[in-house]
Each structure stands twice: as structure tokens, then as C-alpha cells.
Design a protein around this motif. Sequence first.
Motif, PDB file in Angstrom:
ATOM      1  N   VAL A  96       0.891  -1.239   0.000  1.00 21.10           N
ATOM      2  CA  VAL A  96       0.109  -0.128  -0.076  1.00 21.10           C
ATOM      3  C   VAL A  96       0.920   1.201  -0.050  1.00 21.10           C
ATOM      4  CG1 VAL A  96      -1.799   1.403   1.257  1.00 21.10           C
ATOM      5  CG2 VAL A  96      -1.911  -1.133   1.122  1.00 21.10           C
ATOM      6  N   GLU A  97       1.936   1.251   0.789  1.00 20.73           N
ATOM      7  CA  GLU A  97       2.885   2.497   0.750  1.00 20.73           C
ATOM      8  C   GLU A  97       3.437   2.704  -0.537  1.00 20.73           C
ATOM      9  OE1 GLU A  97       2.798   0.516   4.966  1.00 20.73           O
ATOM     10  OE2 GLU A  97       2.754  -0.386   2.820  1.00 20.73           O
ATOM     11  N   HIS A  98       3.810   1.710  -1.322  1.00 22.63           N
ATOM     12  CA  HIS A  98       4.517   1.884  -2.475  1.00 22.63           C
ATOM     13  C   HIS A  98       3.421   2.565  -3.584  1.00 22.63           C
ATOM     14  CE1 HIS A  98       7.662   1.816  -5.512  1.00 22.63           C
ATOM     15  NE2 HIS A  98       6.575   1.136  -6.175  1.00 22.63           N
ATOM     16  N   ALA A  99       2.073   2.026  -3.272  1.00 22.89           N
ATOM     17  CA  ALA A  99       1.348   2.437  -4.220  1.00 22.89           C
ATOM     18  C   ALA A  99       0.758   4.104  -4.169  1.00 22.89           C
ATOM     19  CB  ALA A  99      -0.266   1.626  -4.096  1.00 22.89           C
ATOM     20  N   ILE A 100       0.851   4.324  -2.647  1.00 22.04           N
ATOM     21  CA  ILE A 100       0.536   5.744  -2.375  1.00 22.04           C
ATOM     22  C   ILE A 100       1.645   6.713  -3.113  1.00 22.04           C
ATOM     23  CG2 ILE A 100       0.859   7.457  -0.384  1.00 22.04           C
ATOM     24  CD1 ILE A 100      -0.600   5.164   1.349  1.00 22.04           C
ATOM     25  N   ARG A 101       3.062   5.969  -2.837  1.00 23.52           N
ATOM     26  CA  ARG A 101       4.112   6.872  -3.606  1.00 23.52           C
ATOM     27  C   ARG A 101       3.790   6.972  -5.243  1.00 23.52           C
ATOM     28  NH1 ARG A 101       7.157   3.839   0.392  1.00 23.52           N
ATOM     29  NH2 ARG A 101       7.650   2.299  -0.936  1.00 23.52           N
ATOM     30  N   LEU A 102       3.436   6.037  -5.655  1.00 24.98           N
ATOM     31  CA  LEU A 102       3.088   6.212  -6.999  1.00 24.98           C
ATOM     32  C   LEU A 102       1.773   6.995  -7.504  1.00 24.98           C
ATOM     33  CD1 LEU A 102       3.532   2.295  -8.247  1.00 24.98           C
ATOM     34  CD2 LEU A 102       4.958   4.264  -8.773  1.00 24.98           C
ATOM     35  N   GLY A 103       1.206   7.426  -6.432  1.00 24.02           N
ATOM     36  CA  GLY A 103      -0.081   8.336  -6.707  1.00 24.02           C
ATOM     37  C   GLY A 103      -1.278   7.623  -6.757  1.00 24.02           C
ATOM     38  N   ALA A 104      -1.374   6.460  -6.475  1.00 24.63           N
ATOM     39  CA  ALA A 104      -2.762   5.607  -6.418  1.00 24.63           C
ATOM     40  C   ALA A 104      -3.972   6.075  -5.815  1.00 24.63           C
ATOM     41  CB  ALA A 104      -2.610   4.002  -6.133  1.00 24.63           C
ATOM     42  N   THR A 105      -5.108   5.939  -6.451  1.00 28.18           N
ATOM     43  CA  THR A 105      -6.441   6.380  -5.777  1.00 28.18           C
ATOM     44  C   THR A 105      -6.828   4.953  -4.915  1.00 28.18           C
ATOM     45  OG1 THR A 105      -6.795   7.934  -7.463  1.00 28.18           O
ATOM     46  CG2 THR A 105      -8.851   6.992  -6.140  1.00 28.18           C
ATOM     47  N   ALA A 106      -6.401   3.984  -5.304  1.00 28.15           N
ATOM     48  CA  ALA A 106      -6.941   2.760  -4.665  1.00 28.15           C
ATOM     49  C   ALA A 106      -5.985   1.484  -5.069  1.00 28.15           C
ATOM     50  CB  ALA A 106      -8.089   2.170  -5.018  1.00 28.15           C
ATOM     51  N   VAL A 107      -5.856   0.305  -4.275  1.00 30.76           N
ATOM     52  CA  VAL A 107      -5.047  -0.586  -4.478  1.00 30.76           C
ATOM     53  C   VAL A 107      -6.079  -1.864  -4.820  1.00 30.76           C
ATOM     54  CG1 VAL A 107      -3.277  -0.078  -3.327  1.00 30.76           C
ATOM     55  CG2 VAL A 107      -4.905  -1.185  -2.163  1.00 30.76           C
ATOM     56  N   SER A 108      -5.603  -3.104  -5.316  1.00 25.49           N
ATOM     57  CA  SER A 108      -6.548  -3.978  -5.630  1.00 25.49           C
ATOM     58  C   SER A 108      -5.622  -5.521  -4.978  1.00 25.49           C
ATOM     59  CB  SER A 108      -7.100  -4.402  -6.763  1.00 25.49           C
ATOM     60  OG  SER A 108      -5.783  -4.463  -7.871  1.00 25.49           O
ATOM     61  N   VAL A 109      -6.406  -6.583  -4.726  1.00 28.51           N
ATOM     62  CA  VAL A 109      -5.829  -7.725  -4.250  1.00 28.51           C
ATOM     63  C   VAL A 109      -6.805  -8.858  -4.713  1.00 28.51           C
ATOM     64  CG1 VAL A 109      -5.294  -9.375  -2.532  1.00 28.51           C
ATOM     65  CG2 VAL A 109      -4.731  -6.933  -2.177  1.00 28.51           C
ATOM     66  N   HIS A 110      -6.216 -10.122  -5.444  1.00 27.82           N
ATOM     67  CA  HIS A 110      -6.838 -11.099  -5.876  1.00 27.82           C
ATOM     68  C   HIS A 110      -6.915 -12.386  -5.026  1.00 27.82           C
ATOM     69  CE1 HIS A 110      -7.535 -13.376  -9.944  1.00 27.82           C
ATOM     70  NE2 HIS A 110      -7.730 -14.275  -9.072  1.00 27.82           N
ATOM     71  N   VAL A 111      -7.856 -12.814  -4.995  1.00 26.82           N
ATOM     72  CA  VAL A 111      -7.980 -14.106  -4.145  1.00 26.82           C
ATOM     73  C   VAL A 111      -8.969 -15.095  -4.583  1.00 26.82           C
ATOM     74  CG1 VAL A 111      -8.902 -15.161  -2.241  1.00 26.82           C
ATOM     75  CG2 VAL A 111      -8.049 -12.946  -1.924  1.00 26.82           C
ATOM     76  N   ASN A 112      -8.300 -16.370  -4.877  1.00 35.55           N
ATOM     77  CA  ASN A 112      -8.907 -17.663  -5.275  1.00 35.55           C
ATOM     78  C   ASN A 112      -9.349 -18.400  -4.423  1.00 35.55           C
ATOM     79  OD1 ASN A 112      -8.708 -16.856  -8.417  1.00 35.55           O
ATOM     80  ND2 ASN A 112      -6.489 -17.458  -8.121  1.00 35.55           N
ATOM     81  N   LEU A 113     -10.610 -18.380  -4.114  1.00 30.44           N
ATOM     82  CA  LEU A 113     -11.315 -19.289  -3.077  1.00 30.44           C
ATOM     83  C   LEU A 113     -11.427 -20.645  -3.517  1.00 30.44           C
ATOM     84  CD1 LEU A 113     -13.959 -16.627  -1.655  1.00 30.44           C
ATOM     85  CD2 LEU A 113     -11.861 -17.204  -0.816  1.00 30.44           C
ATOM     86  N   GLY A 114     -11.080 -21.657  -2.513  1.00 26.36           N
ATOM     87  CA  GLY A 114     -11.214 -23.056  -2.940  1.00 26.36           C
ATOM     88  C   GLY A 114     -10.080 -23.590  -3.546  1.00 26.36           C
ATOM     89  N   SER A 115      -8.978 -22.914  -3.673  1.00 22.79           N
ATOM     90  CA  SER A 115      -7.602 -23.101  -4.179  1.00 22.79           C
ATOM     91  C   SER A 115      -6.627 -23.600  -3.039  1.00 22.79           C
ATOM     92  CB  SER A 115      -7.094 -22.221  -4.987  1.00 22.79           C
ATOM     93  OG  SER A 115      -6.449 -21.235  -4.283  1.00 22.79           O
ATOM     94  N   ALA A 116      -5.688 -24.489  -3.348  1.00 19.48           N
ATOM     95  CA  ALA A 116      -4.707 -24.808  -2.433  1.00 19.48           C
ATOM     96  C   ALA A 116      -4.148 -23.524  -1.575  1.00 19.48           C
ATOM     97  CB  ALA A 116      -3.546 -25.739  -2.891  1.00 19.48           C
ATOM     98  N   GLY A 117      -3.942 -22.579  -2.384  1.00 23.39           N
ATOM     99  CA  GLY A 117      -3.347 -21.254  -1.515  1.00 23.39           C
ATOM    100  C   GLY A 117      -4.257 -20.437  -0.922  1.00 23.39           C
ATOM    101  N   GLU A 118      -5.694 -20.933  -0.787  1.00 23.51           N
ATOM    102  CA  GLU A 118      -6.435 -19.865  -0.325  1.00 23.51           C
ATOM    103  C   GLU A 118      -6.282 -19.207   1.241  1.00 23.51           C
ATOM    104  OE1 GLU A 118     -10.747 -20.473   2.125  1.00 23.51           O
ATOM    105  OE2 GLU A 118     -11.052 -20.929  -0.110  1.00 23.51           O
TER     106      GLU A 118
END
Length: 266
Positions: free
Chosen positions: A97-119
Motif C-alpha cells: 500500500v505504501e508503494h502504491a501511495i508513492r505512485l499516486g494511486a487512488t486505490a489498490v487491489s488484491v486477487h483471491v482464489n477461493l477453494g484453491s490450495a493457496g486460499e
Amino acid sequence: MTGKQIRLKRLFKHSDRLFIAPMDHGVTVGPVQGLTDMPLMAGLIRAGRADAVVVHKGLVNQITDCLGANGCELIVHLSASTSLAPDPNRKELVSSVEHAIRLGATAVSVHVNLGSAGEPAMLKDLGMIADSCASWSMPLLAMMYVRDGNKESEYDPAKIKHAARLAEEVGADIVKVNYTGSAETFAEVTGAVKIPVVIAGGPKMSSVNELLDMIEESTAAGARGVAIGRNLFQHPDPARLARIIRQILDQKPLRQRSEKIAIINF
């Protein structure tokens, strides 16, 4: 008004429905058609009046001319995996989040795959990013997919409703999910949470009409917007298609039904 509320207001810059153009596919599948010239595509999407684009941190400097008050807002995607990996569904954090702020981001996003081994690890990452977003007053878009090995699960209303509620409870401000296939079932999803729900564009469709029908149905069912990627940037005329999507989201009637499909068929 808090910092997060101010940033959310920036995201919904054209109306109360959000139009996001994800362009983060290069990490997952490489420089596919439509994303070989990022400044050009970002300019076309800006011309079509999309609210925001999603990119990874390393490409922000290529599209700065298309960002800002008179352009698109910036959403920096924080998680990644590649189609070359033994488990492509396992997303890892590649920024903060901190790096996104330095880039001037208005928001950040995260991807989650439910039901997968890495959930479990992905849920932990989502929770930690949500805490960081709260500290920095940064809006969080959670991209929630059901990837349990059963293709039908990806559009199952009960599972998508669960995914949306999970995102809300962990701390997301906006959740992106697959469209369930009907306005009736998708209304169950939007009715299960208080945060805005936006639909994913999904795989490249066979026709523009199919895409726009999905947008109309989902918004009628309470969706607060769309996140259209390859169906937009792989279209022969992305700017025109984006303008039509914008009209539908803003509930501005098209001059005639044929306007939706004239010339812009895939």
C-alpha cells in the motif's frame, strides 16, 4: 469526510457506477493483444471515459499522461501469479500500500482464489492489506474468484455470494466477482453486502451484445459497476466500446438498440 471517502469519491468520478479497466494481464499471461502498447491503450480507455485502470507498479510510469483529474484514476494491483507456475491460482503479494501511495494511486487491489490450495495464504494477505489500507485511508478492491477445480463453481450464486461477503468482512471497500448468469441470482449477491459490487468482464465473449446485456442485467440487479479487461482492450475500437459501456452505466439511453452492436462486433 475521511481520506478513504475522498479517494472513493474520486473513483466514482462520472456517476454512482464505477467503470474499471483492468490492464494487469501482462504478469499472468504476458504481453497479449491489446496490451503491447500500454500508453496507446490507456489513452483509448481514457477517451471512452472509464473511471479507473488497474495496472502493476512497474507500468505506472508508462501511462501517467492518461491519469489524474482529467483522466483515469490509478488502481495499483498488489498480487500476482503467472500461467507458467505449477499453481497459477496461488497469488503472491508483489507490492505494498505504501508503494502504491508513492505512485499516486487512488486505490489498490488484491486477487483471491477461493477453494484453491493457496486460499489460506491469500486470505491472510487480503486481511493484512486491508489493515494497511485502513491505516493509510486507501480504498481496497478485492477481486474474489471461486477456483476450486469445478468450472461451475466460478458462477455459482451461493459461492459468489459467500465470496462477496468474505471480502466485506475482511475489510474490502469494493468487491469484484463473476456475474452469476441472471439478474435474479445476482441480486442475491448484491443484497448480501453493503459495499459496492462490480462484475468481472470474464473471458473474451463472442459478441458485444452479449457483453452489454450482461452489464445491463447486472446493474439492474444492483451491481455498482464493471471491471472489463480483455473484452475491452482486445476490441477493434476500445474507445467507442468504452463510451457505450459508460452510457449504460450512467443510465443514458442509447439512440437505438442497434447502436449497441453496429460496427463493433468482435
